[in-house]
Design a protein around this motif. Structure first.
Motif, PDB file in Angstrom:
ATOM      1  N   ALA A  10     -12.865   4.867  12.609  1.00  0.00           N
ATOM      2  CA  ALA A  10     -12.147   6.013  12.522  1.00  0.00           C
ATOM      3  C   ALA A  10     -13.000   7.314  13.225  1.00  0.00           C
ATOM      4  CB  ALA A  10     -11.761   6.419  11.393  1.00  0.00           C
ATOM      5  N   GLN A  11     -12.117   8.043  14.027  1.00  0.00           N
ATOM      6  CA  GLN A  11     -12.809   9.230  14.419  1.00  0.00           C
ATOM      7  C   GLN A  11     -12.283  10.591  13.854  1.00  0.00           C
ATOM      8  OE1 GLN A  11     -14.354   9.484  18.438  1.00  0.00           O
ATOM      9  NE2 GLN A  11     -14.505   7.357  18.525  1.00  0.00           N
ATOM     10  N   CYS A  12     -11.164  10.814  14.457  1.00  0.00           N
ATOM     11  CA  CYS A  12     -10.474  12.086  13.851  1.00  0.00           C
ATOM     12  C   CYS A  12      -9.714  11.590  12.457  1.00  0.00           C
ATOM     13  CB  CYS A  12      -9.436  12.711  14.794  1.00  0.00           C
ATOM     14  SG  CYS A  12      -8.002  11.886  14.861  1.00  0.00           S
ATOM     15  N   GLY A  13      -9.507  10.306  12.441  1.00  0.00           N
ATOM     16  CA  GLY A  13      -8.890   9.954  11.438  1.00  0.00           C
ATOM     17  C   GLY A  13      -7.250   9.813  10.831  1.00  0.00           C
ATOM     18  N   TYR A  14      -6.725  10.539  12.092  1.00  0.00           N
ATOM     19  CA  TYR A  14      -5.230  10.892  11.740  1.00  0.00           C
ATOM     20  C   TYR A  14      -4.466   9.498  11.790  1.00  0.00           C
ATOM     21  CZ  TYR A  14      -1.205  13.845  11.363  1.00  0.00           C
ATOM     22  OH  TYR A  14      -0.036  14.488  10.812  1.00  0.00           O
ATOM     23  N   CYS A  15      -4.686   8.607  12.707  1.00  0.00           N
ATOM     24  CA  CYS A  15      -3.973   7.338  12.523  1.00  0.00           C
ATOM     25  C   CYS A  15      -4.376   6.412  11.503  1.00  0.00           C
ATOM     26  CB  CYS A  15      -4.108   6.689  14.172  1.00  0.00           C
ATOM     27  SG  CYS A  15      -5.707   5.877  14.116  1.00  0.00           S
ATOM     28  N   THR A  16      -5.591   6.684  10.934  1.00  0.00           N
ATOM     29  CA  THR A  16      -6.152   5.481   9.708  1.00  0.00           C
ATOM     30  C   THR A  16      -5.315   5.283   8.747  1.00  0.00           C
ATOM     31  OG1 THR A  16      -8.153   6.548  10.450  1.00  0.00           O
ATOM     32  CG2 THR A  16      -8.470   5.089   8.710  1.00  0.00           C
ATOM     33  N   PRO A  17      -4.520   6.029   8.118  1.00  0.00           N
ATOM     34  CA  PRO A  17      -3.752   5.555   7.242  1.00  0.00           C
ATOM     35  C   PRO A  17      -2.556   4.847   7.747  1.00  0.00           C
ATOM     36  CG  PRO A  17      -3.879   7.744   6.868  1.00  0.00           C
ATOM     37  CD  PRO A  17      -4.510   7.575   8.250  1.00  0.00           C
ATOM     38  N   GLY A  18      -2.011   4.836   8.663  1.00  0.00           N
ATOM     39  CA  GLY A  18      -0.965   4.019   9.468  1.00  0.00           C
ATOM     40  C   GLY A  18      -1.726   2.642   9.786  1.00  0.00           C
ATOM     41  N   MET A  19      -2.740   2.760  10.291  1.00  0.00           N
ATOM     42  CA  MET A  19      -3.719   1.489  10.790  1.00  0.00           C
ATOM     43  C   MET A  19      -3.753   0.670   9.542  1.00  0.00           C
ATOM     44  SD  MET A  19      -4.240   1.318  14.112  1.00  0.00           S
ATOM     45  CE  MET A  19      -4.327   2.183  15.557  1.00  0.00           C
ATOM     46  N   LEU A  20      -4.293   1.409   8.515  1.00  0.00           N
ATOM     47  CA  LEU A  20      -4.813   0.417   7.539  1.00  0.00           C
ATOM     48  C   LEU A  20      -3.419  -0.076   6.714  1.00  0.00           C
ATOM     49  CD1 LEU A  20      -7.311   2.808   5.812  1.00  0.00           C
ATOM     50  CD2 LEU A  20      -7.797   0.490   6.302  1.00  0.00           C
ATOM     51  N   MET A  21      -2.375   0.620   6.698  1.00  0.00           N
ATOM     52  CA  MET A  21      -1.199  -0.004   6.207  1.00  0.00           C
ATOM     53  C   MET A  21      -0.592  -1.125   7.079  1.00  0.00           C
ATOM     54  SD  MET A  21      -1.678   1.244   3.529  1.00  0.00           S
ATOM     55  CE  MET A  21      -0.048   0.424   2.503  1.00  0.00           C
ATOM     56  N   ALA A  22      -0.808  -0.963   8.306  1.00  0.00           N
ATOM     57  CA  ALA A  22      -0.093  -2.055   9.112  1.00  0.00           C
ATOM     58  C   ALA A  22      -1.206  -3.457   9.106  1.00  0.00           C
ATOM     59  CB  ALA A  22      -0.101  -1.452  10.759  1.00  0.00           C
ATOM     60  N   ALA A  23      -2.569  -2.861   8.895  1.00  0.00           N
ATOM     61  CA  ALA A  23      -3.357  -4.136   8.852  1.00  0.00           C
ATOM     62  C   ALA A  23      -3.144  -4.854   7.496  1.00  0.00           C
ATOM     63  CB  ALA A  23      -4.985  -3.464   8.915  1.00  0.00           C
ATOM     64  N   LYS A  24      -2.921  -4.100   6.454  1.00  0.00           N
ATOM     65  CA  LYS A  24      -2.740  -4.748   5.121  1.00  0.00           C
ATOM     66  C   LYS A  24      -1.485  -5.540   5.070  1.00  0.00           C
ATOM     67  CE  LYS A  24      -2.384  -3.863  -0.010  1.00  0.00           C
ATOM     68  NZ  LYS A  24      -1.194  -4.788  -0.117  1.00  0.00           N
ATOM     69  N   ALA A  25      -0.305  -5.171   5.805  1.00  0.00           N
ATOM     70  CA  ALA A  25       1.034  -5.889   5.945  1.00  0.00           C
ATOM     71  C   ALA A  25       0.534  -7.188   6.442  1.00  0.00           C
ATOM     72  CB  ALA A  25       1.864  -5.294   6.647  1.00  0.00           C
ATOM     73  N   LEU A  26      -0.227  -7.151   7.601  1.00  0.00           N
ATOM     74  CA  LEU A  26      -0.739  -8.432   8.318  1.00  0.00           C
ATOM     75  C   LEU A  26      -1.533  -9.422   7.413  1.00  0.00           C
ATOM     76  CD1 LEU A  26      -0.940 -10.182  10.831  1.00  0.00           C
ATOM     77  CD2 LEU A  26      -3.242  -8.791  11.341  1.00  0.00           C
ATOM     78  N   LEU A  27      -2.718  -8.756   6.756  1.00  0.00           N
ATOM     79  CA  LEU A  27      -3.375  -9.723   6.048  1.00  0.00           C
ATOM     80  C   LEU A  27      -2.842 -10.161   4.587  1.00  0.00           C
ATOM     81  CD1 LEU A  27      -7.047  -8.100   6.416  1.00  0.00           C
ATOM     82  CD2 LEU A  27      -5.944  -9.556   7.968  1.00  0.00           C
ATOM     83  N   ASP A  28      -1.720  -9.373   4.206  1.00  0.00           N
ATOM     84  CA  ASP A  28      -1.220 -10.177   2.950  1.00  0.00           C
ATOM     85  C   ASP A  28      -0.452 -11.241   3.259  1.00  0.00           C
ATOM     86  OD1 ASP A  28      -2.182  -8.001   1.526  1.00  0.00           O
ATOM     87  OD2 ASP A  28      -0.246  -6.679   1.360  1.00  0.00           O
ATOM     88  N   ARG A  29      -0.088 -11.246   4.476  1.00  0.00           N
ATOM     89  CA  ARG A  29       0.856 -12.604   4.850  1.00  0.00           C
ATOM     90  C   ARG A  29       0.215 -13.669   5.685  1.00  0.00           C
ATOM     91  NH1 ARG A  29       3.166  -8.825   8.272  1.00  0.00           N
ATOM     92  NH2 ARG A  29       3.009  -9.586  10.759  1.00  0.00           N
ATOM     93  N   ASN A  30      -0.837 -13.088   6.225  1.00  0.00           N
ATOM     94  CA  ASN A  30      -1.718 -14.066   7.073  1.00  0.00           C
ATOM     95  C   ASN A  30      -3.283 -13.609   6.923  1.00  0.00           C
ATOM     96  OD1 ASN A  30      -2.987 -15.402   9.123  1.00  0.00           O
ATOM     97  ND2 ASN A  30      -1.666 -14.368  10.652  1.00  0.00           N
ATOM     98  N   PRO A  31      -3.556 -14.367   6.033  1.00  0.00           N
ATOM     99  CA  PRO A  31      -5.234 -14.053   5.648  1.00  0.00           C
ATOM    100  C   PRO A  31      -6.083 -14.160   6.905  1.00  0.00           C
ATOM    101  CG  PRO A  31      -4.146 -15.330   3.994  1.00  0.00           C
ATOM    102  CD  PRO A  31      -3.212 -15.278   4.967  1.00  0.00           C
ATOM    103  N   SER A  32      -5.913 -15.315   7.788  1.00  0.00           N
ATOM    104  CA  SER A  32      -6.861 -15.604   8.782  1.00  0.00           C
ATOM    105  C   SER A  32      -6.142 -15.119  10.128  1.00  0.00           C
ATOM    106  CB  SER A  32      -7.100 -16.801   8.775  1.00  0.00           C
ATOM    107  OG  SER A  32      -7.873 -16.950   7.482  1.00  0.00           O
ATOM    108  N   PRO A  33      -5.884 -13.913  10.591  1.00  0.00           N
ATOM    109  CA  PRO A  33      -5.180 -13.810  11.824  1.00  0.00           C
ATOM    110  C   PRO A  33      -6.241 -14.070  13.104  1.00  0.00           C
ATOM    111  CG  PRO A  33      -5.687 -11.709  10.870  1.00  0.00           C
ATOM    112  CD  PRO A  33      -6.240 -12.840   9.970  1.00  0.00           C
TER     113      PRO A  33
END
Lengths: 175, 340
Positions: free
Chosen positions: A99-122
């Motif tokens: 993260a630098q300015c941090g504005y995209c970070t909440p969306g990035m984290l949630m998109a990543a969580k959706a991925l890891l929740d269904r695919n723990p080893s992407p």
């Protein structure tokens, strides 16, 4: 305009709000629930800053009619950490300077969580695909991709204090 | 129809801060009665790490732990003056101002400690862990917290310092018009490898290798963060983004994130970076600035790589598939140059 009563699960608690007809989920979360972690970037589905999970799937809150989440579970960044313990994804983002300015970070984290929740080893490509709808202006994406892969392979390791992560890019030299 | 690989390189000299003298920034440093220090700035941290770097500079100059320093970027109504966060000037200009302010504050702190320890301030030193001791006699020491309390409640002193950095004005030579445009320069060289599709005109980044000489890297991870992200922005300027795609015709300009093209996570490429540290004589602890320059060499290197791949020289940015395709057609097909 008549308001509609709307109940849904917001992270670990049930919430009830009155929404205007046509209200979107982003406005509802920010203005009525008081959860400011989903960010308003473009309001038309072009940037991913408002990404939240609805029943585990990543959705753009700005394009989601609030009334469609009635009785469903909405997860936002606000619910990601467990008390004082950061989620492994959050810790990996910190360790990889994702993260630098941090504005995209909440969306990035949630998109990543959706991925890891269904695919723990992407694979790397699967991570790229998962965040392809999220714009970041600062990092060049590389640190974000690295962080998601590290959180996936490190599992819960990230919960046990900061670790030194050797830099994948730099070969510092002095002369 | 085929895809052609090409390689191009570019080197840059990048002046730090605004040119030709002036370009001031101020900083104020003061201690709280807790023994912690506050740095007041108007300079803005946009995420590039100004707060972290000025915190390190202040702690190192004061001789206290970095945890004991808080950087308040306040706002430009109430903070000391700063020209702004641009031109790669933050670390160099603001860092120098913070260093000057911390040096003055350290002088007062040592005087206050000397009064408590009943010694000459010149005989004192800091241990970097929050204590001040007599040189050669570490057992005769006092914590910075106790010094701050004594200064505040007993001695009636403010442990504080003022700092400004102002580049001396460069005089113009009346004969030649020559001036000295900057006090220090950072340097970079970048090699870009691309793949150009001569059927669609699309350019894909294959890899980048770069070397950056930017003075001392005060925080190597933040430097890396700037270089990786900045190179992405260079790719974006080279191949994707523009507010006026048919300039000077203002038509077809993007109005939102859907129209405004930028490379996504699938459009990046491996990037190997070497950081070379040659401390700048007038930089804080030798630092220059890794800001804007991290995007700059990417643009000419990519344009050169496209020429190397298909033999067309595009001199307008961004280098869109349309421009590449028109140029290839105008010369009657792709003409790959000698592999470099």
């Amino acid at each position: 305009m008549a308001k509609t009563a709307l109940q849904f699960r917001h992270n670990s608690r049930d919430v009830a709000v009155f929404v205007d007809g046509g209200a979107n989920l982003l406005t509802t979360l920010r203005e009525l629930v008081g959860d400011m972690t989903p960010k308003f970037g473009c309001g038309q589905g072009g940037c991913g800053a408002c990404t939240v999970l609805i029943d585990g799937d990543a959705h753009l809150a700005c394009l989601t009619l609030a009334e469609t989440v009635a009785g469903r579970a909405v997860e936002t960044l606000d619910g990601l950490k467990d008390g004082p313990n950061l989620h492994p994804l959050q810790r990996a983002f910190m360790e990889h300077f994702a993260a630098q300015c941090g504005y995209c970070t909440p969306g990035m984290l949630m998109a990543a969580k959706a991925l890891l929740d269904r695919n723990p080893s992407p694979t790397r490509d699967e991570v790229v695909n998962a965040i392809a709808g999220n714009i970041c202006r600062c990092t060049g994406y590389e640190p974000i991709i690295d962080a998601v892969l590290a959180a996936a392979s490190g599992g819960m390791r990230g919960l046990h204090g900061p670790e030194h992560v050797p830099s994948p890019h730099m070969s510092p030299r002095t002369f | 129809m085929a895809r052609h690989r090409g390689r191009g390189m570019a080197s840059i000299n990048y002046p730090i801060g605004m040119n030709l003298g002036g370009d001031p920034s101020q900083a104020l440093v003061h201690s709280n009665p807790s023994g912690k220090f506050t740095v007041s700035l108007s300079s803005i941290d946009l995420g590039q790490g100004m707060k972290s770097v000025t915190r390190q500079i202040c702690a190192e100059t004061l001789g206290v732990p970095v945890e004991d320093v808080y950087v308040d970027t306040a706002d430009s109504d109430t903070g000391p003056h700063c020209m702004g966060s641009f031109a790669s000037r933050g670390t160099h200009r603001v860092g120098n101002a913070v260093m000057a302010a911390a040096r003055e504050a350290r002088g007062v702190m040592m005087e206050a400690a000397a009064e408590e320890l009943e010694v000459n301030a010149a005989d004192l030193d800091t241990d970097g862990r929050g204590n001040i001791h007599v040189k050669g006699a570490p057992h005769r020491s006092i914590s910075t917290k106790d010094v701050a309390v004594a200064a505040q409640f007993k001695q009636g002193k403010t442990i504080s310092g003022r700092g400004i950095f102002l580049v001396p004005l460069s005089a113009v030579d009346p004969e030649t018009g020559e001036m000295s445009p900057a006090t220090c320069y950072a340097h970079a060289c970048l090699v870009a490898e691309v793949e150009v599709d001569d059927e669609t005109g699309e350019v894909a980044m294959v890899r980048m290798d770069s070397a950056y000489e930017l003075g001392r890297a005060l925080n190597p991870r933040l430097v890396e963060q700037q270089l990786v992200g900045g190179a992405w922005m260079g790719i974006s300027h080279a191949l994707f983004e523009t507010t006026e795609p048919y300039y000077p015709d203002p038509g077809h300009g993007p109005r939102d994130f859907v129209d405004y093209l930028m490379p996504g996570p699938g459009d990046i490429c491996p990037h190997d970076i070497a950081v070379l540290e040659r401390p700048a004589a007038d930089g804080p602890f030798g630092a220059k600035g890794p800001g804007e320059m991290c995007a700059n060499p990417v643009l000419p290197a990519v344009a050169n790589a496209i020429f190397n791949a298909v033999g067309v020289r595009i001199d307008e940015l961004p280098i869109t598939p349309e421009k590449v395709l028109r140029a290839i057609r105008a010369q009657g097909g792709a003409r790959p140059q000698a592999r470099r």
